[in-house]
Design a protein around this motif. Structure first.
Motif, PDB file in Angstrom:
ATOM      1  N   LEU A 131       0.828  -1.204   0.000  1.00 34.05           N
ATOM      2  CA  LEU A 131       0.000   0.000   0.000  1.00 34.05           C
ATOM      3  C   LEU A 131       0.866   1.260   0.000  1.00 34.05           C
ATOM      4  O   LEU A 131       0.577   2.220  -0.735  1.00 34.05           O
ATOM      5  N   LYS A 132       1.917   1.272   0.789  1.00 32.88           N
ATOM      6  CA  LYS A 132       2.752   2.467   0.867  1.00 32.88           C
ATOM      7  C   LYS A 132       3.377   2.812  -0.490  1.00 32.88           C
ATOM      8  O   LYS A 132       3.535   3.992  -0.826  1.00 32.88           O
ATOM      9  N   ARG A 133       3.698   1.804  -1.286  1.00 33.88           N
ATOM     10  CA  ARG A 133       4.254   2.087  -2.615  1.00 33.88           C
ATOM     11  C   ARG A 133       3.211   2.746  -3.522  1.00 33.88           C
ATOM     12  O   ARG A 133       3.530   3.651  -4.291  1.00 33.88           O
ATOM     13  N   GLN A 134       1.971   2.273  -3.442  1.00 38.22           N
ATOM     14  CA  GLN A 134       0.918   2.906  -4.247  1.00 38.22           C
ATOM     15  C   GLN A 134       0.636   4.322  -3.758  1.00 38.22           C
ATOM     16  O   GLN A 134       0.377   5.228  -4.564  1.00 38.22           O
ATOM     17  N   LEU A 135       0.689   4.532  -2.455  1.00 42.37           N
ATOM     18  CA  LEU A 135       0.482   5.870  -1.918  1.00 42.37           C
ATOM     19  C   LEU A 135       1.601   6.816  -2.342  1.00 42.37           C
ATOM     20  O   LEU A 135       1.358   8.006  -2.586  1.00 42.37           O
ATOM     21  N   GLN A 136       2.831   6.297  -2.449  1.00 40.52           N
ATOM     22  CA  GLN A 136       3.929   7.124  -2.929  1.00 40.52           C
ATOM     23  C   GLN A 136       3.728   7.491  -4.394  1.00 40.52           C
ATOM     24  O   GLN A 136       3.999   8.638  -4.804  1.00 40.52           O
ATOM     25  N   ARG A 137       3.261   6.552  -5.182  1.00 35.86           N
ATOM     26  CA  ARG A 137       2.950   6.851  -6.580  1.00 35.86           C
ATOM     27  C   ARG A 137       1.905   7.966  -6.670  1.00 35.86           C
ATOM     28  O   ARG A 137       1.984   8.850  -7.527  1.00 35.86           O
ATOM     29  N   LEU A 138       0.939   7.906  -5.751  1.00 37.31           N
ATOM     30  CA  LEU A 138      -0.099   8.938  -5.714  1.00 37.31           C
ATOM     31  C   LEU A 138       0.497  10.287  -5.298  1.00 37.31           C
ATOM     32  O   LEU A 138       0.197  11.325  -5.902  1.00 37.31           O
ATOM     33  N   ARG A 139       1.353  10.273  -4.272  1.00 37.15           N
ATOM     34  CA  ARG A 139       1.982  11.512  -3.816  1.00 37.15           C
ATOM     35  C   ARG A 139       2.854  12.136  -4.905  1.00 37.15           C
ATOM     36  O   ARG A 139       2.955  13.363  -4.999  1.00 37.15           O
ATOM     37  N   ASP A 140       3.495  11.291  -5.707  1.00 37.08           N
ATOM     38  CA  ASP A 140       4.311  11.804  -6.801  1.00 37.08           C
ATOM     39  C   ASP A 140       3.473  12.608  -7.794  1.00 37.08           C
ATOM     40  O   ASP A 140       4.011  13.427  -8.558  1.00 37.08           O
ATOM     41  N   ARG A 141       2.165  12.386  -7.792  1.00 36.67           N
ATOM     42  CA  ARG A 141       1.246  13.141  -8.646  1.00 36.67           C
ATOM     43  C   ARG A 141       0.626  14.328  -7.909  1.00 36.67           C
ATOM     44  O   ARG A 141      -0.259  15.005  -8.446  1.00 36.67           O
ATOM     45  N   GLY A 142       1.046  14.527  -6.647  1.00 40.41           N
ATOM     46  CA  GLY A 142       0.464  15.603  -5.845  1.00 40.41           C
ATOM     47  C   GLY A 142      -0.883  15.250  -5.264  1.00 40.41           C
ATOM     48  O   GLY A 142      -1.704  16.136  -4.995  1.00 40.41           O
ATOM     49  N   LEU A 143      -1.117  13.944  -5.042  1.00 40.40           N
ATOM     50  CA  LEU A 143      -2.425  13.468  -4.596  1.00 40.40           C
ATOM     51  C   LEU A 143      -2.324  12.645  -3.319  1.00 40.40           C
ATOM     52  O   LEU A 143      -1.279  12.069  -3.022  1.00 40.40           O
ATOM     53  N   VAL A 144      -3.431  12.600  -2.580  1.00 39.29           N
ATOM     54  CA  VAL A 144      -3.550  11.735  -1.406  1.00 39.29           C
ATOM     55  C   VAL A 144      -4.890  11.009  -1.468  1.00 39.29           C
ATOM     56  O   VAL A 144      -5.834  11.481  -2.109  1.00 39.29           O
TER      57      VAL A 144
END
Length: 459
Positions: A131-144
């Motif tokens: 999950l943390k890896r997918q959340l990092q991918r999301l953060r890289d887009r400026g998203l949470v």
């Protein structure tokens, strides 16, 4: 999912823990990881030793904790852990942001840990790290991602030991009739539900409400949404605490997806995406009741990949028994506006607009389920997928794509998916395929009550 506080005070600082250990208020720290099945496993550490050694270095555990079946049997097929590699250790490294006290356990603190190898590298198949890896991918887009999980459970008046000895037959549910939204039905189980609700509040979870459900003895305690990782961390702690509190009342409580022929227990999973500065982007700016282009593309990704990701939503043989027409569990792959016959239900308005995934059951591993939703949604954004029109009417009888009906089918779709490997990596794909194969093999060898009743005398 209106704007508001995601979590109440309850997370404890390491300074507070040091002070309370010195004062004798805390003498035990439970360090736990989340296994493939979504269970908490780990150690109870003497408090002083936790401060002196575990905070900085973590604590070791056998790496088979992420490579066993439900019965904790060592099983073949896992590259990370086997007899050939000697079943070595990995490290449970405490995430101090999750440190809290457990009011239902005497003088006990609790902390979740991430799983790393002895050289400090992530154990990539760990659900929390997935999950943390997918959340990092999301953060890289400026998203949470903001999420809420609605867990249903069934309470029985038997103890866990009595239920085991009875072979889980002829158990007495805590309510003997449908108590959906019934105030009296909830109050009949009031002391237990109240204790769970108050204990979770003291542990820092934000309880919203308690309500009765359709099955006999079935209830739901709902919690306020939070950032995705916090929601999952709260989810697994709640499941553990609810069972332990039920046991202290001489009762058994189960989150099993389908315990009998009546309605199963769901884990409806609510998801909304925001920018990192908390701007709402799921709803259309001109029509807040409708999805924005962003929301439509994200939902299109969820629907596009639902079949091949079902293994992360329904991880057990029993999970698939929920998918019955007219049961409020989905059978059709469709989305609808406030339509409970669809697998994806869009609800809310403006800031509260969100997608509810109705596929996961009470047995789902929340880290894996939400990771799957995020990966699919991001693919919808990347490919600018076009969302089909919302389904109106009864999706149970519609001639449209269906949710996989068996674990065999879900495994076949998972293994045949190029998207799964792209989103999670080949190691994760094979690891969880092996988990499914292990479950299917165990089930295929079991002799069930159904077979005995049909064949013992009559065949």
């Amino acid at each position: 999912m209106n704007d508001g506080p995601a979590q109440r005070d309850g997370v404890v600082s390491i300074e507070k823990l040091r002070s309370d250990i010195k004062a004798g208020i805390i003498d035990t720290v439970t360090v736990a990881i989340v296994d493939m099945q979504g269970r908490l496993t780990g150690k109870e550490i003497q408090a002083e030793f936790f401060l002196e050694e575990i905070v900085e270095h973590g604590t070791e555990g056998c790496n088979y904790l992420l490579a066993v079946d439900v019965d904790m049997n060592t099983v073949p097929g896992y590259s990370m852990s086997s007899w050939e590699t000697g079943y070595g250790d990995f490290v449970m490294k405490p995430d101090l942001k999750t440190l809290r006290y457990l009011p239902w356990q005497p003088k006990t603190a609790f902390v979740l840990a991430d799983v790393v190898w002895l050289d400090g590298e992530d154990v990539v198949v760990s659900p929390r790290q997935i999950l943390k890896r997918q959340l990092q991918r999301l953060r890289d887009r400026g998203l949470v991602a903001m999420c809420g999980t609605e867990l249903e459970f069934i309470v029985f008046n038997d103890t866990y030991e009595e239920a085991w000895k009875k072979g889980y037959r002829n158990l007495e549910p805590a309510n003997l009739y449908n108590v959906d939204y019934s105030i009296m039905g909830v109050n009949r189980v009031g002391p237990l539900l109240r204790e769970i609700r108050l204990a979770m509040t003291k542990a820092g979870l934000y309880v919203e409400s308690v309500k009765g459900e359709c099955n006999l003895g079935q209830h739901e305690i709902a919690f306020r949404y939070a950032e995705a990782l916090a929601t999952c961390d709260n989810h697994v702690l709640y499941k553990l605490g609810a069972k332990e509190i039920a046991a202290s009342f001489g009762k058994a409580l189960t989150f099993m997806a389908k315990v009998n022929q009546r309605e199963g227990s769901s884990c409806h999973t609510h998801l909304s995406i925001r920018t990192t500065d908390q701007k709402m982007i799921m709803a259309d700016a001109d029509n807040p009741s409708e999805l924005s282009l962003f929301g439509r593309q994200f939902l299109a990704g969820l629907l596009s990949h639902l079949e091949e990701l079902t293994l992360f939503f329904a991880p057990n043989i029993n999970s698939y028994k929920r998918f019955v027409e007219g049961s409020f569990a989905p059978t059709a792959i469709a989305w609808g506006r406030d339509n409970r016959t669809c697998s994806m239900r869009v609800i809310g308005h403006g800031a509260s607009l969100r997608v509810e995934n109705r596929v996961p059951g009470g047995d789902a591993n929340p880290y894996l389920a939400i990771a799957a939703m995020l990966a699919a949604g991001m693919d919808g954004l990347d490919k600018e997928m076009k969302l089909e029109d919302p389904f109106a009417g009864n999706a149970y009888v519609a001639d449209i794509r269906r949710v996989p009906a068996t674990m065999d089918e879900a495994l076949r779709l998972w293994q045949g998916s190029t998207f799964v490997a792209e989103a999670f990596g080949g190691e994760v794909k094979e690891h969880y395929a092996n988990m499914a194969r292990t479950e299917i093999t165990a089930y295929s060898r079991a002799v069930t009550d159904w077979e005995l009743y049909r064949s013992f005398e009559r065949m």
